[in-house]
Design an enzyme around this catalytic site. Structure first.
Site, short mmCIF file in Angstrom:
data_model
loop_
_atom_site.label_atom_id
_atom_site.label_comp_id
_atom_site.label_asym_id
_atom_site.label_seq_id
_atom_site.Cartn_x
_atom_site.Cartn_y
_atom_site.Cartn_z
CG ASP A 147 -2.24 0.65 0.94
OD1 ASP A 147 -2.23 1.88 0.69
OD2 ASP A 147 -3.27 -0.03 0.93
CB SER A 176 -6.88 2.30 -0.48
OG SER A 176 -5.62 2.49 0.07
CG ASP A 199 -6.89 12.46 1.20
OD1 ASP A 199 -6.09 11.54 1.34
OD2 ASP A 199 -8.09 12.37 1.49
NE ARG A 239 -11.36 5.43 0.64
CZ ARG A 239 -10.06 5.27 0.60
NH1 ARG A 239 -9.36 5.91 -0.31
NH2 ARG A 239 -9.47 4.47 1.45
CE LYS A 275 -3.69 1.22 4.09
NZ LYS A 275 -4.17 2.32 3.24
CG ASP A 305 -1.41 4.48 2.42
OD1 ASP A 305 -1.30 5.40 1.58
OD2 ASP A 305 -2.39 4.37 3.18
CG HIS A 334 -1.60 8.68 4.72
ND1 HIS A 334 -1.87 9.59 3.73
CD2 HIS A 334 -2.17 7.51 4.32
CE1 HIS A 334 -2.58 8.99 2.77
NE2 HIS A 334 -2.76 7.73 3.11
CG ASP A 361 -2.91 0.85 -2.76
OD1 ASP A 361 -1.71 1.11 -2.55
OD2 ASP A 361 -3.81 1.09 -1.95
CG HIS A 362 -2.36 4.63 -3.61
ND1 HIS A 362 -1.57 5.15 -2.61
CD2 HIS A 362 -3.32 3.90 -2.98
CE1 HIS A 362 -2.06 4.79 -1.44
NE2 HIS A 362 -3.11 4.01 -1.62
CG HIS A 369 -2.66 8.30 -1.56
ND1 HIS A 369 -3.93 7.81 -1.74
CD2 HIS A 369 -2.26 7.89 -0.32
CE1 HIS A 369 -4.29 7.14 -0.66
NE2 HIS A 369 -3.31 7.17 0.21
#
Ligand SMILES: O=C(O)[C@@H](CO)OP(=O)(O)O
Ligand SMILES: [Mn+2]
Ligand SMILES: [Mn+2]
Length: 560
Positions: free
Chosen positions: A29, A82, A172, A287, A362, A431, A435, A472-473, A502
């Site tokens: 991730d 994600s 974000d 989301r 996750k 991930d 963050h 995933d990113h 991300h």
């Protein structure tokens, strides 16, 4: 969703690739590919396992797209995330995702014609309409421009009293950007007031502290939101949203993600916008994962996760429906993408035994998102999903290794047991620690993820299986905001701006292992493949041809 009607579930045999190989499928991730510099934590960390998959292996290592339109987001400026990443990985096709579907519904005005809006608008005359959600332009969970349009649209259609409950981001988007977003919102609310609508911010708090928990990691987060939004109670009270954010941010160590809950009070000290009988509530995140728990608190009659004290009779609609299986919430403004016929469902119909595992934060990514936003098993005789409890109540730079080792050990045991054909994990470290913006801790996180990869690769080696390692990113590969030339961008005071979000970077995919047939290599003829091409690839490696409408497989088999 999913198992409907007259689908032909039988997959054709692959003309060249055998069945029966155990596949270890690893999703790292937040693990993108970027320039090797000091802000690239993947580069800085010792990652011998991942390096060994890449170096000197052009036929079995490549990059794929993980952001923008390749994963169903509105534009190429949208970073991956994600939800859309795992949806694409599991579904093998590109679906217009929540962000895009909401844009379209707002553009066409259809959002105001559908059932969800009609339902909540019944409260416009006598009640208050509350908007709750993440106030940011990150585009991962929500978007401020959509909220602005909704506010205007609601007021034009008769809403008399509006209260906004804001969750600040900093995950974000840059930390500190909450101030600007609240200023923008305050200006819009002032404009509504000048038109006779009683509109103001009523409560708030940081997204990781208030409301937006996921996968039942910590119900206290949702409770803090409930207390502020519904009961009008919080440890901090202010006269305006802007005052709240500025004051709370001035505390030592404060950041947008973790601001404490607050309520806005009038001159007599009374909360200006608790949710009461007859009100409407709209949660404007599109989301799902971080809205499901909150939706349960708002909607379920039977609820024992915390004491709600007072349960108002409200008309509640989500921006989208957040869980199609649970039909939660039952009212929503925009229909979610209907992701059907996922690779997981096909493989279950074709006898593939699957083991999926991650830690709590996750867990839903490798199960719920992977399976097209569907909870539960397709076939409980063939599938086993294991959740390792995450640490809760901490930010993950404190424990950057997270549960990577435990996940890898579970995967190893599942591989060695011989009971599964596919063993799928998500390794969260890059991930979740990325963050936090803590570069040192993120380096440790990347190393821990790499150690976990090694354990799984070794198990695959032992059983003669195949590995597929991807992500995933991006996240951990770039920890600073950059200018157009790619140089770290400094703020007005000359400080580095740490990137907690991300990225727009591509992610690696590597295949290999003793079970990989000779002659299998990545095709060179696909122009810009992305995450959605992985499902067909994996189906091939299980010995099947993917359904015709799946994005093409990344591999070819050349005669040796
Ligand atoms: O934490 C989350 O909710 C998002 C970022 O907003 O990250 P991810 O998409 O990796 O889950
Ligand atoms: Mn992710
Ligand atoms: Mn993330």
């Amino acid at each position: 969703m999913g198992s409907s009607g007259d689908v032909n579930w039988k997959l054709e045999d692959h003309p060249k690739l055998p069945k029966g190989k155990t596949i270890g499928l690893i999703v790292l991730d937040g693990w993108g590919e970027s320039e090797p510099d000091q802000y690239n934590c993947i580069h800085k960390a010792p990652t011998p396992a991942m390096d060994s998959l890449k170096n000197g292996k052009p036929d079995t290592w490549r990059l794929i797209k993980a952001h923008g339109t390749a994963v169903g987001l509105p534009s190429e400026d949208d970073m991956g995330n994600s939800e859309v990443g795992h949806n694409a990985l599991g579904a093998g096709r590109i679906y217009a995702q929540g962000a895009k579907l909401v844009d379209l519904a707002l553009e066409s005005g259809k959002i105001y014609e559908d059932e969800g809006f009609k339902y909540i608008s019944e409260s416009f005359e006598k009640g208050t309409v509350h908007l709750i959600g993440l106030l940011s332009d990150g585009g991962v969970h929500s978007r401020l421009d959509q909220v602005q349009l909704l506010l205007k649209g609601f007021a034009e259609r008769g809403a008399k009293r509006i209260r906004v409950h804001v969750l600040t981001d900093g995950r974000d988007v840059l930390d500190g950007s909450s101030v600007g977003f609240v200023e923008t919102l305050e200006a819009d609310l002032a404009d509504l007031r000048s038109k006779g609508v009683d509109a103001q911010i009523a409560s708030g708090g940081g997204r990781m502290n208030v409301t937006m928990d996921r996968y039942e990691n910590d119900w206290n987060v949702v409770k803090r939101g409930w207390d502020a939004q519904v009961l009008g109670e919080a440890p901090h009270k202010f006269k305006s949203g802007l005052e709240a954010i500025k004051t709370l941010r001035a505390e030592p160590g404060a950041n947008d993600q973790y601001l404490p809950p607050f309520v806005i009070v009038d001159d007599s000290g009374k909360a200006v916008g608790p949710i009461v009988d007859g009100d409407a509530v709209v949660t404007f995140n599109f989301r799902a994962d971080r809205m499901v728990m909150h939706a349960k608190a708002l909607e379920y009659e039977d609820f024992d996760k915390f004491d709600r004290v007072r349960v108002p009779k409200i008309r509640y609609a989500g921006m989208l429906q957040y869980d199609g299986e649970l039909k939660l919430p039952s009212h929503y403004l925009v229909s979610p993408p209907l992701i059907d016929r996922t690779s997981g469902e096909y493989l279950a119909h074709n006898g593939i035994r699957t083991f999926a595992c991650s830690e709590t934060v996750k867990f839903g990514h490798v199960t719920f998102f992977w399976n097209g936003n569907r909870s539960g098993y397709f076939n409980e005789k063939l599938e086993k999903y294991v959740e390792i409890p995450s640490d809760s109540g901490i930010s993950f730079n404190v424990q950057p290794k997270m549960k990577a080792l435990e996940i890898a050990e579970k995967a190893r045991d599942a591989i060695l047991s011989g009971k599964f054909d596919q063993v799928r994990v998500n390794l969260p470290n890059g991930d979740m620690v990325g963050h936090t913006g803590d570069i040192k801790a993120t380096v440790v996180a990347c190393e821990a993820a790499d150690v976990a990869v090694r354990i799984i690769l070794d198990a695959i080696e032992q059983v003669g299986g195949i590995y597929v390692v991807t992500a995933d990113h991006g996240n951990a590969e770039d920890m600073v905001k950059r200018d157009k030339a790619g140089k770290p961008a400094l703020d007005k005071e000359g400080n580095l701006q740490i990137l907690t979000s991300h990225t727009l970077k591509p992610v690696p995919i590597a295949i290999g292992g003793p079970g990989l047939s000779a002659g299998v290599k990545f095709r060179q003829d696909l122009e810009t493949p992305g995450l959605a091409n992985v499902a067909a690839t994996v189906m091939n490696l299980h010995g099947f041809v993917a359904p015709g409408d799946y994005e093409p497989s990344l591999i070819e088999v050349v005669d040796k």
